[in-house]
Design an enzyme around this catalytic site. Sequence first.
Site, PDB file in Angstrom:
ATOM      1  N   TYR A  40       0.851  -1.188   0.000  1.00  0.00           N
ATOM      2  CA  TYR A  40       0.000   0.000   0.000  1.00  0.00           C
ATOM      3  C   TYR A  40       0.886   1.237   0.000  1.00  0.00           C
ATOM      4  O   TYR A  40       1.863   1.296  -0.727  1.00  0.00           O
ATOM      5  CB  TYR A  40      -0.979  -0.065   1.182  1.00  0.00           C
ATOM      6  CG  TYR A  40      -2.138   0.888   1.046  1.00  0.00           C
ATOM      7  CD1 TYR A  40      -2.948   0.872  -0.083  1.00  0.00           C
ATOM      8  CD2 TYR A  40      -2.421   1.817   2.045  1.00  0.00           C
ATOM      9  CE1 TYR A  40      -4.002   1.753  -0.228  1.00  0.00           C
ATOM     10  CE2 TYR A  40      -3.481   2.700   1.919  1.00  0.00           C
ATOM     11  CZ  TYR A  40      -4.265   2.662   0.775  1.00  0.00           C
ATOM     12  OH  TYR A  40      -5.305   3.535   0.644  1.00  0.00           O
ATOM     13  N   LYS A  95     -20.436 -20.638 -10.076  1.00  0.00           N
ATOM     14  CA  LYS A  95     -19.745 -20.446 -11.361  1.00  0.00           C
ATOM     15  C   LYS A  95     -18.311 -19.990 -11.115  1.00  0.00           C
ATOM     16  O   LYS A  95     -17.377 -20.436 -11.796  1.00  0.00           O
ATOM     17  CB  LYS A  95     -20.494 -19.398 -12.182  1.00  0.00           C
ATOM     18  CG  LYS A  95     -20.123 -19.385 -13.644  1.00  0.00           C
ATOM     19  CD  LYS A  95     -20.857 -20.464 -14.396  1.00  0.00           C
ATOM     20  CE  LYS A  95     -20.706 -20.304 -15.893  1.00  0.00           C
ATOM     21  NZ  LYS A  95     -21.649 -21.143 -16.643  1.00  0.00           N
TER      22      LYS A  95
END
Length: 765
Positions: A40, A95
Amino acid sequence: MSNERKRREALVYHAKPKPGKIEVNPTKKYSTQRDLALAYSPGVAEPCLEIAKDKKNVYKYTTKGNLVAVISNGTAVLGLGDIGPEASKPVMEGKALLFKIFADIDVFDIEVDTKDVDAFVETVKNIAPTFGGINLEDLKAPEAFEIERRLKEELDIPVMHDDQHGTAIISSAALLNALEIADKKIQDIKIVVSGAGSAAVACTNLYLSLGVKKENIFMFDVNGLLHNSREDLSPVQQKFTTTKNYNSIADAVKGADVFLGLSVGNILSPEMLKTMSQNPIVFAMANPHPEIEYDVAIKTRADVIMATGRSDNPNQVNNVLGFPFIFRGALDVRATKINEEMKMAAVKALANLAKEPVPEQVNIAYGETKLNFGKDYIIPKPFDSRLLTEVPPAVAKAAMDSGVAQEPILDWKRYEDELYERMGSDNKITRLLLNRAKTNPKRVVFAEADHLDVIKAAQIVNDEGIAIPILLGRKEVILELMQELDFDDKNVIIIDPKSDEEKDRVEEYADKFWKARSRNGITLYEAVKLIRERNYFAAMMVKEGDADALLSGYSRAYPTVVRPMLDILGMAKGVSRIAATNLMNTSRGPIFISDTSINIDPDAKDLARIAQMTAHTVKMFGLEPVIGMISYANFGSSKDPNARKVKDAVALLHEKSPETIVDGELQVDFALNKQMLQGKFPFSKLAGRKVNTLIYPNLDSANSTYKLIKELNNTDSIGPIMMGLAKPAHVLQLGASVEEMVNMTAVAVVDAQEKDKKKQQLIEV
């Protein structure tokens, strides 16, 4: 299994131990302040600036290139209809799971709360920069056609509505091969289509691309034939209107070569099938009930070539054969779209793969002696690992040839190697194991059936058709537990060896045991006493053919479980020492570790035998064993006896089993790191190979290693798998989980299948 229990089981599966089926995991180190500063602020600014200079750098510095969005508004969810975006989320997560386990593609599922086409398209366009591809799912027709068309035109990443094109691609591959077997030319065939939804339209469009003549296609919806006089048809349906007049499907199928069903069950009767042409091709893909049941069809016509959407019939048209591998190929060349050329490449790759010799692992998974191209095998099986190395390259090449690839593949061998590496990221081998067990379930004795988790495991293997459970223990306790679990199969056998009703069988077993062991200090009285114990009773059931395999050890110490197996079943012919191996489903693929349970400090000859038995077990799972003989030393670097015995074991194996891929002694990091091994020891038989079997020099190291891997990495372990016994018998880990017991039941069944096969071969000889 009752509907209510199925419902409860499904809900618990999705809710526990944490809700949902997918999660996000970091791929970079994050343990130190330095790591976090790179992940970060301030380090993250650098890739941000590079992407700002050139948007293409987003593929270099972020997950975009391997990230697909599965997007729905919940308007056509499975067979449930318009149930809303929130209710569609479990399907979208499912899925996502399939994308990951079959092609190592990461997925975010996104549910959009709008039925307005413009709003839906705008939402997807606004979030598209996050993703490398878009998979549209469960959108109702005709809006689905317009949504896909616009997104394909307006986005520069692959977009596919799988409900349409997945079925179209798989069934097209099946059609090409079925026509070859039927000896028919595609331009001459007459096709009758039952159903006029998105999947039916997509299938028929692709059939046109393959060479089917439009005038030979006759499509029906709930209102009848799509005739050019009808005014209730959508623009995409109008393409398939005809001037011919058929009053019904029964009228249309007379003389037809192909019936394509994407509608409702049992709409094609046996009488209608009889009127079709010679060698009729029937794709009955309604689920769970096909337009005509497979058994009915083949009984009606011996010449029928049949495919369905069901996994329990040959030739399953399953979308999982397509979408993971199509997106894999598209992502790997950064394609801007999935075009017709790419879809056609997938069709031909699937069709051609069905004609190739089938790997033994696939034959084993489906319980076949040898799958061969023909009426019962016109498309590959979902468990065929070659799908990942055949379909994506074909799709990627088509993307390159058609000019939509932004990052062409230059080194195809390297790309194939990368695809092979992706195969290790799921538990395919467990699915293969369970599937193989189902092909020929065996009678398995559960020797500790008066425990709740043991009954749960027995219930699952019974309901799933993995095995036929025989439950040993106190009958009243077992019945109470079964009632608690709604396990109400009246055909399940329950036996209490200590009950009066088993007195005659106990005496019969005891007499046989005593006669076999009378010269080993066993009296008849002691034999009776032992046989009344469950583990001895279970072993005698297997010995006498009253059961095919046994499982025990959930609540008993290891030695007390193994001893009856040795006393009664004994060792297989030519075996001087039993051993055990554990299969670890790691992130790099399956790894077998031996000996994890039996031999405390084996000598060189014992190690060689353990390696040979483990190699046989690995082959039983359909894998080619690549064996590393583990030590703290590498290739003679230590003269200590502990290292020397491993070196001597390797020498014995090289002499007695030259065909076996085995080497050592070597340290475990060298065994598992191909680059390290190739660089330091290029002479090794293992150089350049992926080791999948580790033989440790003693019980301490093997047992500790497999348990360390299991606990630290939350790795699934199957075992200990007993090796060297004359009959199938396996020991559960103390307090094994229900899932572990189910997997071990499958091992016991497959072991029994293998021993039956050997016995049959001996009889034939």
